[in-house]
Each structure stands twice: as C-alpha cells, then as structure tokens.
Design a protein around this motif. Structure first.
Motif, PDB file in Angstrom:
ATOM      1  N   VAL A 160      14.940   0.235  -4.661  1.00  0.00           N
ATOM      2  CA  VAL A 160      13.830   0.092  -3.451  1.00  0.00           C
ATOM      3  C   VAL A 160      13.914  -1.148  -2.940  1.00  0.00           C
ATOM      4  O   VAL A 160      13.204  -2.097  -3.773  1.00  0.00           O
ATOM      5  N   PHE A 161      14.045  -1.356  -1.582  1.00  0.00           N
ATOM      6  CA  PHE A 161      13.777  -2.705  -1.079  1.00  0.00           C
ATOM      7  C   PHE A 161      13.028  -2.528  -0.158  1.00  0.00           C
ATOM      8  O   PHE A 161      12.860  -1.766   0.537  1.00  0.00           O
ATOM      9  N   ALA A 162      12.593  -3.835   0.174  1.00  0.00           N
ATOM     10  CA  ALA A 162      11.407  -4.026   1.403  1.00  0.00           C
ATOM     11  C   ALA A 162      12.434  -3.849   2.553  1.00  0.00           C
ATOM     12  O   ALA A 162      13.506  -4.053   2.996  1.00  0.00           O
ATOM     13  N   ALA A 163      11.408  -3.239   3.742  1.00  0.00           N
ATOM     14  CA  ALA A 163      12.444  -2.849   4.838  1.00  0.00           C
ATOM     15  C   ALA A 163      12.653  -3.927   5.588  1.00  0.00           C
ATOM     16  O   ALA A 163      13.753  -4.056   6.281  1.00  0.00           O
ATOM     17  N   HIS A 165       7.406   4.516   2.676  1.00  0.00           N
ATOM     18  CA  HIS A 165       8.654   4.233   3.669  1.00  0.00           C
ATOM     19  C   HIS A 165       9.631   3.533   3.066  1.00  0.00           C
ATOM     20  O   HIS A 165      10.963   3.971   3.384  1.00  0.00           O
ATOM     21  N   TRP A 166       9.389   2.618   2.279  1.00  0.00           N
ATOM     22  CA  TRP A 166      10.573   1.978   1.464  1.00  0.00           C
ATOM     23  C   TRP A 166      11.298   2.807   0.673  1.00  0.00           C
ATOM     24  O   TRP A 166      12.549   2.730   0.579  1.00  0.00           O
ATOM     25  N   LEU A 225       4.015  10.203   3.817  1.00  0.00           N
ATOM     26  CA  LEU A 225       3.744  10.088   2.474  1.00  0.00           C
ATOM     27  C   LEU A 225       3.050  11.146   2.138  1.00  0.00           C
ATOM     28  O   LEU A 225       3.302  11.563   0.768  1.00  0.00           O
ATOM     29  N   LYS A 226       2.422  12.246   2.991  1.00  0.00           N
ATOM     30  CA  LYS A 226       2.241  13.491   2.305  1.00  0.00           C
ATOM     31  C   LYS A 226       3.402  14.333   1.855  1.00  0.00           C
ATOM     32  O   LYS A 226       3.309  15.003   0.833  1.00  0.00           O
ATOM     33  N   GLU A 238       0.856  -1.266   0.002  1.00  0.00           N
ATOM     34  CA  GLU A 238      -0.074   0.007   0.079  1.00  0.00           C
ATOM     35  C   GLU A 238       0.654   1.233   0.034  1.00  0.00           C
ATOM     36  O   GLU A 238       2.278   1.410   0.175  1.00  0.00           O
ATOM     37  N   ALA A 239       0.260   2.446  -0.338  1.00  0.00           N
ATOM     38  CA  ALA A 239       0.864   3.556  -0.488  1.00  0.00           C
ATOM     39  C   ALA A 239       1.806   4.190   0.811  1.00  0.00           C
ATOM     40  O   ALA A 239       3.127   4.421   0.576  1.00  0.00           O
TER      41      ALA A 239
END
Length: 847
Positions: free
Chosen positions: A825-828, A704-705, A731-732, A698-699
């Motif tokens: 971009v990688f997953a946390a 964050h990633w 996100l904003k 999700e966004a």
C-alpha cells in the motif's frame, strides 16, 4: 443419456423414490431420496460454498459418486436459494407485523398531538382575550401546571383499603392522562428523531412542575413478561440501590396495591442520594391493557429505619408508570412515563442541571427501561450472540455487579459499614473511606480475605469543554497513559487468599501490551463488556520467565458522541483468568456526566477515534495543524468527572494503603487533566491537539490508498465498480467487504494497524487491540513459511498470492481460508513510499 441410465439403474437397485431438481441448463434431474438426504447432510455441516471440508465429505460419500460435480454444485446453489427465500419470507412477515403495530402507534400519537394542538390553540385564545381585557398577568391560565401538580397523599388516606383504592384509581387516571392524553406539554427529545431505525418515540416535558419524560415503542415480548421486568426495577435501573415491598393489598378489580420504599444512588460524591416512599397500582383494563402506575405518599420517616434514611433526601414521584398493550401477532406496545421532583435545592449549584433536567430523567430512566426490554426481547429471540460462549443473563449479571459495586464505592453508605478517614495532609481533594471485612459478608461483591477490609479513594472534578465520550475512549484504549501496572497487580491479588502491600511485593514490568477481548454489547452498542489482559513480567531473576499477566473485567458506556446517553463510564475490576460465572468483583473506574452540553459541530466518529489514537504520541500544547473547519469545537459545555478506586487491605497496613491510594488517585487525576487539556478545544489562541503526519492517515485516506494500490498491482478492482466512489462510500464498502482485509506495518516486528469488520471478526478482536497483534502470531508454521518465501516477490513486484491454509484468532480458534492476497500500500502522491502491507483472506471460516 448415460447419466440418466445410471440414475435409473441406481433407482432400481436402491428401491428409493426420485425427486426432481433443476440443473445448470434449467432441466430437471432426478435424485433418489438417499442422495438428497446425503446432500442435505453435507450442506448442513458445510453451508459455506467452496469449502475444502465440503469437497472432502462429498468424496467420502459413495452414494454421491455417480453424480457429476457440476450438478452437485447446482444442487447446493438451489438449496441455498431456497433457504434464503424461506428466511426472507419469515423476516418479511415479521417486519409486516411490526410495521402494522408501529403504524397503529403512530396514528395514536398523531391523535394525541392533534388534541394537544387544539388545547394549545384554546389556551392561546384564552390568553389573548384576557390580555385585551387588561385584567393583568394574574389572569393567565396555568392549566398545564395545575393538571400535573397534585399533592402527596398522606398516610392517613392509606390507613384502610378503601382509601388505598381511591388513591390508586386517582393515580391511574392521572397517569393515563400523561401517557396518552395532554396533561403534560410534551416536546420531542433533542437528538432522538423517530424513524424506522429508532428505538421508539421519546418526549420530555416543556412546562410542568418537576421533571418528566415519556417513551412509547414496540417490544417483542408479551405484556406479562414486560410487567415482570419493569416491576423488578433494580434489574434494569442501574441507579436503583434497593426496592422493598412493605405491604401488598388486593384490589377489588383483580389488581394489586403495593407500598414501596426505594433507594437510589447519587451519581457523584458531591450530593446525597434520593429515596422514595410510593404506592404502586397494578391492574388490567377492559381493553386487555396492563397498567402499572405509581406515586409518592407523604411521611418522611417511612422506610426500614431512620438511621439508613438519614443519608437520603426524600424525593417525590408524581403519577408515573407503564401502559402495556398486546399486539396482534405477538409483541406489545408500551408507554412509559416518569415524572419526578428530585428536590434540586439540596444540591450544589453546579449540579442542579442534573436534577432539574427532564432530558437527564429520560436518559437515565425512561430510555433505559425501553432499551433494556428490547435487549431482553432480542436475546430471547436469539438475535444477540455473545463471546466466549457466555449466556446473556450471565454477562448482564457481570455488568450489574460492576455498576452496582462502583455506585456503592461512590456513595459509601453507613449501613454498608463505610466510614470516612481523616486526611493527615489537610487536603480534601481525595476522599478516603473504609469498610471492614465483617461488613462485607452481606455484600454481593464479597472479596475473600482473612482480615482488614476495603479502602476506597474517590474524587470529583469539573471539566470544561471536554467531550465525555472522547475522554472515556482514550482512557479505555490507552491505559498505560494513566494507570500503574503494580497497583493493578496489587488489586488483582485480592482474588487470592493472601496479598501484600504494593511496596512489599516483587516489582513487575508492564510490557505495554493491552489486549481487549469483547464479550458482548447492547443492541445500540452503547454499553460494552470486555476482558482486558495486561501482559507483564517480573523484574527479579528468579521469576524472570514467569508471566505476570493481569485480567480485568471492564464495562464501557457512552463512547459514541452521536448517541444520546446519560453519562460515559469506564468501570473495571480484576478477575481470575478462568473467568468463573460466580466471580466476585471489586470495581473501580471513571464516570463523566455532562451538565450543560452545547454541541456545535459534532466530529465524525472515525475522525474522533483517530484523534484519540494520536494523543498517545503527542500530548503537548501547540497550534492546530491543517484545516479543521471548526470541527475541533465539537463540544462546548461542562462535565463532572467522578473517580473511585477500591483496594483491599490488611488491618496492620491500613495507613500505608490509605497513603498509597491517595497518592495514586492524585496521580490519576493529574493524568486525566493532562489528557483533558489535550482534547479540549479552545476558541482563541493555541489549541492542544494531535500532530497529524502522513504516517498516520485517517480512515478515508487509508481506504483510498488500499484500493488504489490493489488496482495498480493486481490489475483489477478490489471493490465493485458501483462501490468505487470516493469518500465515505468507498470506506463503507471496504468496511463491509466479505473478505477479511487487514493492514500491517513494515517494522522490525510487523503489527496490524487496520482491519475491516470481517477482519476483526476473523481475529476476534477490536480496532484497539488489533494494534497489539504481531503479524506472525496469527499464522501457523506453514503459513509463515509461505509468507516468508513470497516476501521478496511482494517487495519487488508489489503483489503475491498465498495458498489456502490455517491461521489463528487471538482467542486461539483455528481459521481456514481458501487463499490470501498480499500487496503493498503506497501513498497516492508517492508510489515509491510503501506505507504498509495489505492482506485479503478469501472465504475464511472457523474450523
């Protein structure tokens, strides 16, 4: 000293006057008038700092050659600050005037509410007194009911000017008692909280005959202009089919009295349309306010002809209208009252909430009027910018054509030449109506044709617990899930002088690419006008390389769950690729009207958007995955879905086209039911919903990633430290970042999967269309070579910096950028799994 001497020498040679400007050290530097003029020219042409074009213009200007680059930079900074100060001063003055006017409006509203409270206290005491005296329930006061229940005046009262003026003055007094008094017990409309960002103050009736709504707000137009717009009801009220002024009389006080006959559309195929026979009174009051008030007159046979009126149910308009007062410094304060009796007894039981709800009247009429006026005001002031260089009036005309053509198809009035066809298979689920070519000559949506006419296949169905906004958004974003490309191609052939039945034309394969090109939207983004391009190719060998693209003009409304709207619509029509301003349209589409919505826990708009995207990958029944905390039950209520599709036909092919249209609409209904089941929450048992996987975060997670990966590889923060908080704040900040940030997949043909607002603006696209844009399509040859040369470095080191260059938007416009950053971009939780590539384009601008 040498610099000062050079400037003094230049002044003596040029004979120009000197002006003082601060340098970086806070000291004054003198420039000649010619130098200031040259700097102004450069600034006007290239206001953006660090522009390559600006540096080129400075080098090409000899008169600026003896000024140090650092001083030129400081001059541009000071110039930009002065411009910002002037703009801010003008904006603050405008805001101050609006706040003063709004404060006056709120004080008046407070006085009215105090009067209403006093009246309610008196009525409460009156009721208590009668209850204690045991006089029975018949003694209960019904002052509110009697205050607004007034009989219709007969045509006999209107047979002379004196009788007309008497009716008009009585209408004026009753309207003002509703607009600014306490004749109606007004309560705040649910979901429309007043505040600095609100459009206005909205209220609906609580206990009175009929249904009533009230609005008041501040509009940046003069009273005369507002009156002209509101009196032309068909220009802003989409449900208005026609308004005819039968007679007009001058009033003794300088006003005018008009006798009107108005026809309105029915929103569905399940109930007849309404018409009104009214008196309208326009006058100016002693305090300078302009008043337009209106009420019904008796006489059921009044109208252009009895045959046309036979398809309508005569509704009643109780004293309603507009009170427009000028404000100091420009603009107006407007009060709107709509009070109707829509004769709900004449509609099926399931539809009665639409005709007995004051909220529906507010949404479809009262709020629509105020928002339309505010839209015109912002367009007049230049605050609204539209795509493709189109003027706002032209785009409004297209929106009105689409809406009007769709309403004509749903209603199928006899005086437009529509007649029903008998169904051969004895099924009544799909209604087929036709009109011949000779009946289309007077229509605003005339389609060029040699013979035949237009066939419309339409149907209505009841939906249970399906959010209208989510369903329409899915239909808009995933057309291939329900539409047949060959049927779209057949409808598009109506733009040509000849066309053929779908079974007789060359078969075309839909490539799956649907590109949405936005044209414009209303100020609250509740209505969007856009062009859809469907890419297709012929399956025949002879025409294998001939493109068969189809262009649709599309109107989309009500796709935001948090907005208070009357319905959600998706209306489209084939259009020529040249997109002429006078294009003729043949609209088809969907309309979903909520009947008794009961929101439980509205889902976040970004989550809902993600949910509709996931529906394409899985539309099957299964248990809910993850902890939703009840958010799947975001909507509980019923809705009416109305579908209408129009097809041109030749006389010899009418039966074939009717069979095809009936089967196609049934196929669309089946697809919509499948989608509706997938997005409808269930309180018990299995739930139809999307499969959630780490491959489609999700966004919030993706934001964050992106930021975490940038910090890991680059060693600095992508966002400012104050913006680096987790959650919606992050996100904003990413969404509003000044650089264009985009993400693309790591597939054989990389396509974009995400972009912030700057990225969407740069590519001139939307989040939906973004997913159809391949990465290599936006770069020129130099940009592609630079990216490919650095690709190995990106995959090994995780980061690379690309030099400035040129890229291209989907509209074909060239974009320059100073530099671009690329990182993995990688997953946390797993630094070894690359999710996508992220791009950041710095200081981009259209060339």
């Amino acid at each position: 000293m040498a610099m000062v001497a050079q400037q003094q020498h230049h002044r003596e040679n040029s004979g120009g006057s000197l002006s003082k400007h601060l340098d970086a050290a806070g000291k004054y530097v003198r420039y000649t008038a010619e130098q200031v003029e040259a700097l102004e020219r450069v600034y006007v042409e290239c206001p953006k700092p660090s522009s390559l074009r600006r540096q080129q213009l400075i080098r090409e200007c000899p008169i600026l050659s003896n000024i140090e680059p650092k001083q030129i930079k400081v001059w541009f900074q000071n110039r930009r600050c002065r411009e910002k100060q002037r703009k801010e001063s003008t904006r603050l003055q405008s805001v101050n005037r609006k706040l003063n006017a709004m404060n006056k409006l709120l004080m008046e509203e407070n006085d009215r509410l105090q009067k209403q409270v006093s009246q309610l206290v008196c009525e409460n005491g009156f009721m208590k007194q009668h209850l204690h005296s045991a006089t029975g329930p018949t003694a209960v006061d019904a002052s509110c009911e009697s205050a607004v229940t007034t009989p219709r005046h007969s045509l006999g009262d209107a047979s002379n000017p004196a009788g007309l003026l008497s009716i008009a003055e009585e209408t004026l007094a009753e309207f003002l008692s509703k607009a600014t008094g306490t004749a109606v017990d007004w309560v705040q409309m649910p979901g429309m909280k007043p505040g600095p960002g609100s459009v206005g103050i909205f209220a609906i009736s609580q206990s009175c005959s009929g249904v009533a709504a009230r609005a008041c707000g501040l509009v940046g137009l003069e009273p005369i202009k507002i009156a002209e717009i509101l009196k032309d009801r068909s220009s802003w009220f989409r449900d208005c089919r026609s308004l005819e002024v039968f007679t007009m009389f001058p009033a003794g006080n300088g006003g005018t009295i008009e006798m009107l006959y108005t026809q309105t559309y029915a929103p569905t195929t399940l109930a007849p349309a309404r018409d009104f026979w009214t008196l309208r009174y326009t006058t100016t009051m002693e305090n300078g306010s302009l008043v337009i008030c209106e009420r019904s007159l008796s006489g059921t046979g009044a109208g252009p002809n009895a045959a046309a009126a036979s398809q309508f149910v005569r509704a009643e308009m109780l004293p309603s209208g507009y009170l427009i007062r000028p404000c100091d410094g420009g603009g107006s304060i407007i009060h709107i009252v709509d009070h109707l009796n829509l004769e709900a007894w004449n509609v099926p039981e399931v539809l009665r909430p639409l005709y007995e709800s004051s909220k529906v009247v507010a949404q479809r009429t009262t709020i629509a009027a105020l928002k339309y006026i505010r839209q015109i005001a912002q367009e007049t002031s230049g605050e609204v910018v539209y795509g493709l260089g189109r003027q706002p009036a032209v785009l409004r005309t297209f929106s009105q054509k689409l809406s009007r053509g769709f309403n004509d198809a749903i209603n199928g009035f006899n005086d437009d030449g529509w007649s029903l066809l008998n169904c051969n298979d004895n099924a009544e689920d799909v209604i087929i109506a036709v009109t011949s070519a000779k009946n289309l000559t007077s229509s605003s949506n005339t389609i060029p044709m040699v013979g035949g006419g237009i066939l419309c296949a339409k149907a209505s169905m009841l939906l249970q617990n399906v959010p209208p906004a989510v369903l329409v958004r899915f239909l808009r974003e995933h057309r291939s899930e329900w539409a047949d490309f060959n049927v779209d191609a057949y409808a598009a052939a109506s733009l040509k002088s000849t066309y053929a039945y779908p079974g007789m034309r060359d078969h075309t394969r839909f490539t799956g690419s649907q590109i949405i090109m936005p044209l414009g939207q209303t100020i609250e983004y509740e209505e969007m006008l856009e062009v859809i391009r469907l890419e297709g190719h012929s399956l025949s060998h002879e025409d294998a390389f001939m493109p068969r693209d189809i262009h649709l003009l599309q109107l989309c409304t009500g796709i935001d769950e948090s907005a208070v709207g009357a319905c959600s619509e998706l209306i489209f029509a084939p259009i020529d690729e040249m997109f002429p301003d006078d294009a003729q349209l043949l609209p088809s589409g969907f309309r979903i009207i909520p009947l008794d919505s009961k929101p439980v826990d509205l889902q976040d708009s970004l989550t809902s958007h993600h949910k509709t995207l996931d529906l394409t990958s899985s539309l099957e029944v299964g248990p809910t995955v993850g902890n939703n905390n009840g958010k799947n039950a975001a909507y509980s209520g019923r809705s009416i879905l109305t579908i209408a599709f129009q097809f041109p036909f030749e006389s010899s092919l009418q039966d074939n086209v009717a069979t095809m249209a009936r089967q196609y609409v049934r196929s669309v209904v089946s697809s919509v039911q499948r989608v509706a089941m997938a997005i409808s929450p269930s309180e018990t048992g299995p739930v139809v919903g999307p499969k959630i996987s780490p491959a489609s975060p999700e966004a919030l997670t993706l934001a964050h990633w992106i930021c975490q990966s940038y910090s890991y590889y680059v060693g600095s923060e992508l966002l400012r430290s104050t913006d680096s908080a987790s959650g919606e704040g992050l996100l904003k900040s990413l969404w509003q970042h000044q650089d264009a940030i985009l993400c693309c997949s790591l597939k054989a043909v990389p396509v974009f999967t995400f972009a912030n607002q700057a990225g969407l603006d740069m590519l001139e696209t939307t989040l939906v269309s973004l997913q159809d844009i391949p990465l290599e399509k936006i770069f020129d040859d130099c940009g592609r070579k630079a990216l490919f040369s650095e690709f190995a470095k990106i995959m090994q080191q995780g980061f690379a910096q690309l030099p400035g260059g040129i890229c291209m938007s989907i509209m074909g416009r060239h974009i320059s950028y100073e530099q671009a950053f690329v990182w993995k971009v990688f997953a946390a939780e797993d630094e070894t799994t690359v999710h996508c590539l992220a791009f950041s384009f710095v200081n981009w601008s259209f060339v």
